[in-house]
Design a protein around this motif. Structure first.
Motif, PDB file in Angstrom:
ATOM      1  N   ASN A   1      61.311  35.733  48.564  1.00 27.37           N
ATOM      2  CA  ASN A   1      59.963  36.284  48.489  1.00 27.37           C
ATOM      3  C   ASN A   1      59.485  36.535  47.063  1.00 27.37           C
ATOM      4  OD1 ASN A   1      59.104  36.793  51.405  1.00 27.37           O
ATOM      5  ND2 ASN A   1      61.190  37.569  51.342  1.00 27.37           N
ATOM      6  N   ASN A   2      60.250  36.029  46.080  1.00 26.34           N
ATOM      7  CA  ASN A   2      59.891  36.167  44.671  1.00 26.34           C
ATOM      8  C   ASN A   2      59.630  37.626  44.279  1.00 26.34           C
ATOM      9  OD1 ASN A   2      59.604  34.984  42.142  1.00 26.34           O
ATOM     10  ND2 ASN A   2      57.379  34.933  42.333  1.00 26.34           N
ATOM     11  N   LEU A   3      60.487  38.502  44.760  1.00 21.36           N
ATOM     12  CA  LEU A   3      60.394  39.919  44.426  1.00 21.36           C
ATOM     13  C   LEU A   3      61.227  40.143  43.172  1.00 21.36           C
ATOM     14  CD1 LEU A   3      60.809  41.266  48.045  1.00 21.36           C
ATOM     15  CD2 LEU A   3      58.678  41.013  46.758  1.00 21.36           C
ATOM     16  N   ASN A   4      60.567  40.249  42.044  1.00 24.34           N
ATOM     17  CA  ASN A   4      61.287  40.300  40.771  1.00 24.34           C
ATOM     18  C   ASN A   4      61.345  41.696  40.155  1.00 24.34           C
ATOM     19  OD1 ASN A   4      58.638  40.396  40.040  1.00 24.34           O
ATOM     20  ND2 ASN A   4      58.649  38.509  38.868  1.00 24.34           N
ATOM     21  N   ASN A   5      60.812  42.691  40.828  1.00 26.61           N
ATOM     22  CA  ASN A   5      60.903  44.090  40.403  1.00 26.61           C
ATOM     23  C   ASN A   5      61.751  44.811  41.439  1.00 26.61           C
ATOM     24  OD1 ASN A   5      59.025  43.859  38.139  1.00 26.61           O
ATOM     25  ND2 ASN A   5      57.493  43.511  39.732  1.00 26.61           N
ATOM     26  N   ILE A   6      62.987  45.114  41.092  1.00 27.26           N
ATOM     27  CA  ILE A   6      63.965  45.568  42.080  1.00 27.26           C
ATOM     28  C   ILE A   6      64.471  46.957  41.719  1.00 27.26           C
ATOM     29  CG2 ILE A   6      66.176  45.042  43.175  1.00 27.26           C
ATOM     30  CD1 ILE A   6      65.635  42.060  42.337  1.00 27.26           C
ATOM     31  N   LEU A   7      64.215  47.907  42.599  1.00 24.51           N
ATOM     32  CA  LEU A   7      64.736  49.263  42.448  1.00 24.51           C
ATOM     33  C   LEU A   7      65.874  49.432  43.449  1.00 24.51           C
ATOM     34  CD1 LEU A   7      64.644  52.173  41.353  1.00 24.51           C
ATOM     35  CD2 LEU A   7      62.969  52.681  43.135  1.00 24.51           C
ATOM     36  N   ILE A   8      67.042  49.822  42.939  1.00 25.40           N
ATOM     37  CA  ILE A   8      68.203  50.032  43.806  1.00 25.40           C
ATOM     38  C   ILE A   8      68.612  51.494  43.688  1.00 25.40           C
ATOM     39  CG2 ILE A   8      70.549  49.327  44.373  1.00 25.40           C
ATOM     40  CD1 ILE A   8      69.919  46.656  42.948  1.00 25.40           C
ATOM     41  N   ASP A   9      68.448  52.216  44.778  1.00 27.63           N
ATOM     42  CA  ASP A   9      68.795  53.628  44.842  1.00 27.63           C
ATOM     43  C   ASP A   9      70.235  53.736  45.333  1.00 27.63           C
ATOM     44  OD1 ASP A   9      69.165  56.308  45.476  1.00 27.63           O
ATOM     45  OD2 ASP A   9      67.169  56.543  46.366  1.00 27.63           O
ATOM     46  N   VAL A  10      71.135  54.077  44.417  1.00 26.67           N
ATOM     47  CA  VAL A  10      72.565  54.131  44.747  1.00 26.67           C
ATOM     48  C   VAL A  10      73.083  55.566  44.853  1.00 26.67           C
ATOM     49  CG1 VAL A  10      73.038  51.850  43.781  1.00 26.67           C
ATOM     50  CG2 VAL A  10      73.288  53.877  42.335  1.00 26.67           C
TER      51      VAL A  10
END
Length: 142
Positions: free
Chosen positions: A51-60
């Motif tokens: 989906n060309n999602l290039n802004n990725i926030l990963i809540d770990v």
């Protein structure tokens, strides 16, 4: 904060998106086993790429620290899937995990690897709004 739409969720991970901003937020809901970590990580990576999602926030914050073998898998097996793509990763961590975070290994890999350091950026945050602002401030120009 931009509005997010729930894309999918299970007992381990929640994925929310805003396609207008090419943005995906992945929230780990509990610590996964190695097998589940790899399965879920592959699923949301393929989703982001497709989906060309290039802004990725990963809540770990709820995931807990990764075993070394899982860190290595992430760096050497999963991360190459993003090769030649301009992306931004923001990791959201808790203050308790600040000194032991496995995200530093990933961050260092990006900064020192010439295949990635020109088109991939990663930062570590304690505040979600700051992480999202950083992603969208920089990421809109990708």
């Amino acid at each position: 904060m931009i509005p997010l739409e729930l894309t999918c969720q299970n007992e381990f991970v929640r994925v929310e998106t805003n396609f207008d901003y090419n943005y995906v937020k992945i929230t780990w809901l509990q610590p996964p086993s190695s097998e589940i970590y790899k399965r879920e990580s592959l699923a949301f990576t393929h989703f982001a790429i497709k989906n060309n999602l290039n802004n990725i926030l990963i809540d770990v914050r709820e995931r807990s620290s990764l075993k070394t073998i899982d860190q290595d898998w992430l760096v050497y097996e999963l991360f190459p899937l993003f090769k030649n793509r301009s992306i931004r990763f923001a990791y959201l961590i808790s203050i308790d995990d600040f000194n032991i975070m496995d995200t530093y290994k990933i961050h260092d890999y990006i900064l020192t690897n010439p295949e990635y350091n020109k088109h991939v950026a990663g930062m570590i945050f304690l505040d979600e709004a700051e992480a999202q602002n950083w992603l969208l401030e920089i990421g809109l120009y990708l």
